[in-house]
Write an enzyme that holds these catalytic residues in place. Structure first.
Site, short mmCIF file in Angstrom:
data_model
loop_
_atom_site.label_atom_id
_atom_site.label_comp_id
_atom_site.label_asym_id
_atom_site.label_seq_id
_atom_site.Cartn_x
_atom_site.Cartn_y
_atom_site.Cartn_z
CE LYS A 1 19.14 -22.40 -18.65
NZ LYS A 1 19.89 -22.90 -17.53
CD GLU B 1 18.66 -16.31 -11.76
OE1 GLU B 1 18.59 -16.01 -12.96
OE2 GLU B 1 19.70 -16.77 -11.24
CG HIS C 1 15.92 14.87 -18.59
ND1 HIS C 1 15.58 16.17 -18.84
CD2 HIS C 1 16.76 14.89 -17.53
CE1 HIS C 1 16.19 16.96 -17.97
NE2 HIS C 1 16.92 16.20 -17.15
O1 PA5 Z 1 22.47 -17.21 -10.71
C1 PA5 Z 1 22.41 -18.23 -11.37
O2 PA5 Z 1 22.46 -19.35 -10.84
C2 PA5 Z 1 22.28 -18.18 -12.87
O3 PA5 Z 1 22.11 -16.87 -13.32
C3 PA5 Z 1 23.53 -18.76 -13.52
O4 PA5 Z 1 24.65 -18.05 -13.05
C4 PA5 Z 1 23.46 -18.69 -15.04
O5 PA5 Z 1 22.31 -19.33 -15.50
C5 PA5 Z 1 24.70 -19.31 -15.67
O6 PA5 Z 1 24.83 -20.63 -15.26
P1 PA5 Z 1 26.20 -21.40 -15.44
O7 PA5 Z 1 27.23 -20.73 -14.61
O8 PA5 Z 1 25.90 -22.79 -14.94
O9 PA5 Z 1 26.55 -21.36 -16.90
#
Ligand code: PA5
Length: 447
Positions: free
Chosen positions: A423, A288, A309
């Protein structure tokens, strides 16, 4: 205290050594940007100094809250997704006994997770499992509006209310969210839930050393001070001005150097199944953070010898765009030797009285040599043992390396604009209020 070590010699042999020395200045410049907050995404750097500044009052409050929840719960369900889930899951899995969840006699409550998927069966089975259990919830969402945890929270909150009434339900819920924004903050205020704040300047995937990770980890019975001490020691190490002696500089530099010769997939390998969720957390952290602007190393993971394996064949002889980073653990928690057998039907007596870990280490060494012969550069990260302290070091090591790696790619490692695409489509398909135009458009694509 020993320290996490990074060994690059089996990766350096794949690149031009002289070029690698140029990284000395380059990585130090990126570190300066982090420390002075002059790089991209500089409003999301609250994690950098966190191990040094987290207050003892906050640690005590987290431990006290965990103690109260533990006293009244056979099960604690942690609700969250992505950065609000993976850090806690990774640390708890790494530190837990691998059959603890099956033991009748337990000193710690079960820690279960929800809100990280949309499987109807998962939620049904979870509610079914909880029906005769005393349980509590830790609900985590920085935005307070993420669909997956919101659905799980609604289901579980209603179940608690039906069983315990509104007042007791409020006592069984801890919310971790933004200080002022989002639906979860509003609910916490209205329903009088105890809550913790996620600071504005710490993004989800960098939040494991905030209450987001620390509360669930403390609920599971682990020592969060030690975790933070480990992270703090790695902070200090990561400020070492010597390029050769700074593990963060070394790892960030070699990743970028390998990427520059088209090694575009990094496989994080372990030889201990307890580290599998550390790998999941690491994949989110790097994936990310780096995967943007059509750039970035693809983060993958394997658990050896299990996956030798299954995926071993690919690593040995598949597309040559991969390099391997092995987390090697020096010392096991327990000792177990291979027994002698007078019949020796299985021809294993040559290993009799050898520790199983000796065989594991030879598998690790043999695999490394085979993969190097197969043109897979190898980075070795060694931790002395799996404890809170060394997991804390590992976490901070990866966080800082990831930030510097992102800056070397000249991207913002702290945003995640690409996460919105699915989303928006999902909300359009679900006809969420406010998405009318998108709903109309998406229907033309699927009709
Ligand atoms: O690293 C990030 O920013 C994302 O993976 C969020 O943690 C994830 O989308 C969850 O978001 P939130 O904590 O707003 O529910």
């Amino acid at each position: 205290m020993k320290h996490l070590q990074v060994d690059l010699k089996n990766a350096l042999s794949f690149i031009d050594k002289n070029n690698f020395n140029n990284y000395d200045k380059l990585v130090k410049n990126q570190n300066e940007k982090l420390i002075n907050k002059t790089g991209k995404g500089s409003d999301f750097l609250g994690w950098v100094n966190l191990p040094n500044i987290i207050s003892s009052d906050l640690i005590s409050e987290i431990n006290e809250t965990a103690k109260q929840l533990r006293e009244k719960s056979e099960v604690i369900v942690v609700i969250g997704i992505g950065g609000s889930y993976l850090g806690a899951k990774a640390v708890i899995e790494a530190l837990s006994g691998q059959f603890d969840h099956l033991k009748q006699e337990r000193k710690n409550p079960h820690i279960l997770f929800a809100g990280h998927n949309l499987s109807e069966d998962y939620h049904y089975e979870l509610l079914d499992f909880l029906k005769d259990k005393k349980y509590s919830l830790v609900v985590i969402s920085k935005s307070g509006t993420t669909t997956e945890p919101a659905i799980a929270f609604r289901l579980l909150r209603k179940d608690l209310e039906n069983r315990f009434g509104k007042q007791e339900t409020s006592n069984r819920i801890i919310a971790i969210t933004d200080a002022s924004k989002g639906a979860l903050r509003n609910m916490a205020e209205q329903e009088n839930y105890k809550s913790f704040i996620i600071d504005d300047d710490i993004g989800g995937r960098y939040s494991v050393l905030t209450p987001v990770g620390l509360l669930p980890i403390a609920c599971a019975g682990y020592n969060i001070e030690e975790l933070l001490n480990g992270a703090k020691s790695m902070f200090e190490n990561s400020q070492n001005n010597s390029f050769e002696e700074n593990p963060v500089y070394q790892y960030a530099a070699i990743r970028h150097a390998l990427y520059s010769i088209n090694k575009t997939t990094e496989i994080l390998a372990n030889y201990d199944l307890r580290l599998n969720y550390i790998a999941e957390w690491w994949k989110q952290l790097f994936g990310e953070s780096e995967g943007k602007e059509n750039k970035g190393i693809f983060p993958a993971s394997v658990s050896f010898t299990t996956d030798l394996h299954s995926l071993g064949q690919y690593v040995q002889e598949g597309l040559r765009n991969i390099f391997e980073t092995v987390i090697s653990v020096e010392k096991t928690k327990f000792n177990l030797k291979i027994p002698d057998d007078k019949d020796n039907f299985d021809k294993l007596n040559y290993l009799a009285s050898k520790p199983i870990d000796y065989v594991n280490k030879m598998a690790e060494l043999g695999t490394k040599l085979a993969h190097i012969d197969g043109n897979v550069p190898n980075i070795k990260i060694t931790i002395p043992e799996i404890t809170e302290y060394y997991i804390g070091q590992l976490i901070y090591f990866f966080e800082k390396s990831c930030a510097i790696s992102g800056y070397l790619l000249n991207i913002n490692p702290f945003d995640q604009p690409g996460v919105e695409a699915y989303k928006n489509n999902m909300f359009a398909l679900l006809e969420k209020p406010g998405f009318e135009e998108e709903s109309r458009k998406i229907k033309t694509r699927i009709s």
